[in-house]
Design an enzyme around this catalytic site. Structure first.
Site, PDB file in Angstrom:
ATOM      1  N   ASN A 249      43.227  29.304  37.870  1.00 55.91           N
ATOM      2  CA  ASN A 249      43.861  30.435  37.180  1.00 55.91           C
ATOM      3  C   ASN A 249      44.669  31.284  38.145  1.00 55.91           C
ATOM      4  OD1 ASN A 249      42.959  33.482  37.306  1.00 55.91           O
ATOM      5  ND2 ASN A 249      41.146  32.292  37.880  1.00 55.91           N
TER       6      ASN A 249
ATOM      7  N   PHE B 239      45.053  39.747  37.247  1.00 54.24           N
ATOM      8  CA  PHE B 239      44.460  40.999  36.748  1.00 54.24           C
ATOM      9  C   PHE B 239      45.146  41.506  35.475  1.00 54.24           C
ATOM     10  CE2 PHE B 239      42.813  42.664  41.160  1.00 54.24           C
ATOM     11  CZ  PHE B 239      41.861  41.651  41.173  1.00 54.24           C
TER      12      PHE B 239
ATOM     13  N   SER C 139      40.484  38.412  44.915  1.00 59.10           N
ATOM     14  CA  SER C 139      41.260  37.530  44.044  1.00 59.10           C
ATOM     15  C   SER C 139      42.502  37.048  44.785  1.00 59.10           C
ATOM     16  CB  SER C 139      41.691  38.287  42.777  1.00 59.10           C
ATOM     17  OG  SER C 139      42.644  37.526  42.059  1.00 59.10           O
TER      18      SER C 139
ATOM     19  N   ASN D 231      45.228  36.228  43.312  1.00 60.80           N
ATOM     20  CA  ASN D 231      46.349  36.313  42.370  1.00 60.80           C
ATOM     21  C   ASN D 231      47.094  37.640  42.376  1.00 60.80           C
ATOM     22  OD1 ASN D 231      45.749  33.686  41.481  1.00 60.80           O
ATOM     23  ND2 ASN D 231      44.142  34.489  40.133  1.00 60.80           N
ATOM     24  N   THR D 232      46.691  38.561  43.254  1.00 56.94           N
ATOM     25  CA  THR D 232      47.429  39.804  43.456  1.00 56.94           C
ATOM     26  C   THR D 232      47.919  39.816  44.889  1.00 56.94           C
ATOM     27  OG1 THR D 232      46.144  41.043  41.827  1.00 56.94           O
ATOM     28  CG2 THR D 232      47.293  42.321  43.502  1.00 56.94           C
TER      29      THR D 232
ATOM     30  N   LYS E  30      32.752  42.051  46.273  1.00 59.09           N
ATOM     31  CA  LYS E  30      32.949  40.635  45.963  1.00 59.09           C
ATOM     32  C   LYS E  30      33.902  40.022  46.977  1.00 59.09           C
ATOM     33  CE  LYS E  30      33.826  37.442  42.146  1.00 59.09           C
ATOM     34  NZ  LYS E  30      34.059  37.331  40.687  1.00 59.09           N
TER      35      LYS E  30
ATOM     36  N   ASN F  55      34.393  34.626  45.003  1.00 52.47           N
ATOM     37  CA  ASN F  55      35.505  34.531  44.058  1.00 52.47           C
ATOM     38  C   ASN F  55      36.044  33.095  44.067  1.00 52.47           C
ATOM     39  OD1 ASN F  55      37.744  35.350  42.376  1.00 52.47           O
ATOM     40  ND2 ASN F  55      37.591  37.389  43.256  1.00 52.47           N
TER      41      ASN F  55
END
Length: 352
Positions: free
Chosen positions: A117, A121, A182, A184-185, A215, A244
């Protein structure tokens, strides 16, 4: 009732994000009309006293929770309880609403039973999530709130996003999770450093006495993971969530070039990091293990390694709605077979 395998074959014909939205529609229904779902709750929510423990000032009837990312907007808390989860971690929530990354941004690796994925966010933002939590909290099962910075917020101002969220949400959940892991940012993982962690936990602890967890990502070295989490605990973190998603695309045959991998391929990579952290921090902080967990045997491995709780996300997609019930029933027998009267006796058995 249709077997989940039949349903899954149909769902997997849909785009992954479309299938997720359909599942959310179903799992939001208990908020409106809970009574028809009570039989499913009674059959799927395992309450054996062997699994019961007290953490964060709350009772966890079983140790299997929903990992962040599935219920981004606090719309499915009751639905997740009906599926049998002992707790739900909502989010990731950002101060401002954001649409996330361009679509398509979620992909299945069916053969490897994994998900990739690159959501970024996507969420309704602080105000809407806050409103929903006010309507739901306190709930009969614990609620965690996973928080992150907006994509447009520069790294130099990131701490303001986190403190804004903590101030607004700390009375509406049982624990908070700092998400700086994450992939993805842009730039988010760069915040996994000593200076940011030190300042963030100093400010966070001045705002609230609510438990705050960190995390971390699975893609740092074991040494760096242990050093970072040890620092976080020294600065006031009440717990660590490991891990994560991973950007190690070598784990699947046909990876996309964006996003993070979760599911079965993450299992060993996640466990290696968790094991190293547990060797250092077991008994000093609450440890939650997540990544590739798909069976009672794997849950029990994480518990004996030092996890008080575990979280599942991708496993649910491949395992279906009976998965959590089956894990908790089998876990109860595993604990009893080893001669333990309660899960608390089994936690960290490999560390003792």
């Amino acid at each position: 009732m249709l077997e989940y395998q039949t349903i899954k074959n149909w769902l997997f014909k849909l785009e992954p994000e479309s299938a997720h939205m359909l599942a959310e529609c179903v799992l939001r229904a208990p908020n409106i009309c809970p009574i028809p779902f009570n039989p499913f709750l009674e059959s799927h929510f395992v309450t054996n006293p062997v699994l019961k423990q007290e953490l964060f000032g709350r009772t966890f009837h079983n140790p299997v929770g929903l990992g962040a990312g599935f219920d981004k907007n606090a719309t499915m808390i009751r639905g997740m309880q009906i599926l049998g989860f002992g707790f739900t971690e909502i989010g990731t929530v950002t101060p401002k609403p954001q649409a996330g990354n361009p679509k398509p941004r979620m992909f299945r690796h069916i053969e490897e039973q994994s998900i990739q994925n690159a959501m970024g966010f996507n969420n309704d933002g602080l105000l809407k999530v806050q409103k929903r939590l006010k309507e739901r909290f306190p709930f009969t099962t614990p609620i965690g709130i996973n928080i992150g910075k907006n994509k447009v917020t520069p790294e130099s101002e990131a701490i303001n996003d986190y403190t804004t969220l903590i101030k607004a949400l700390h009375t509406l959940g049982d624990y908070l999770v700092i998400n700086i892991s994450s992939p993805n940012t842009p730039g988010l993982r760069d915040l996994q450093n000593e200076e940011f962690i030190t300042k963030l936990f100093e400010e966070a602890k001045a705002i609230t006495t609510k438990p705050i967890l960190l995390k971390i990502a699975p893609d740092m070295s074991v040494e760096d993971a242990v050093a970072l989490t040890s620092l976080a605990v020294a600065k006031g973190a009440d717990g660590i969530i490991a891990t994560n998603t991973t950007i190690d695309y070598s784990l699947v045959k046909n990876p996309k070039s964006i996003g993070g991998l979760s599911g079965a391929v993450l299992k060993e990579k996640s466990f290696i990091i968790f094991e190293a952290i547990a060797k250092e921090l077991f008994g000093k902080a609450v440890l939650i293990s997540v990544g590739g967990i798909d069976s009672a045997a794997e849950v029990y491995r994480r518990i004996k390694a030092g996890a008080s709780l575990v979280e599942i996300y991708s496993g649910l997609i491949f395992g279906g709605p009976d998965m959590i019930k089956n894990i908790n029933l089998e876990l109860t027998e595993l604990i009893k077979a080893d001669g333990y009267a309660n899960i608390t006796e089994a936690i960290g058995a490999d560390r003792k």
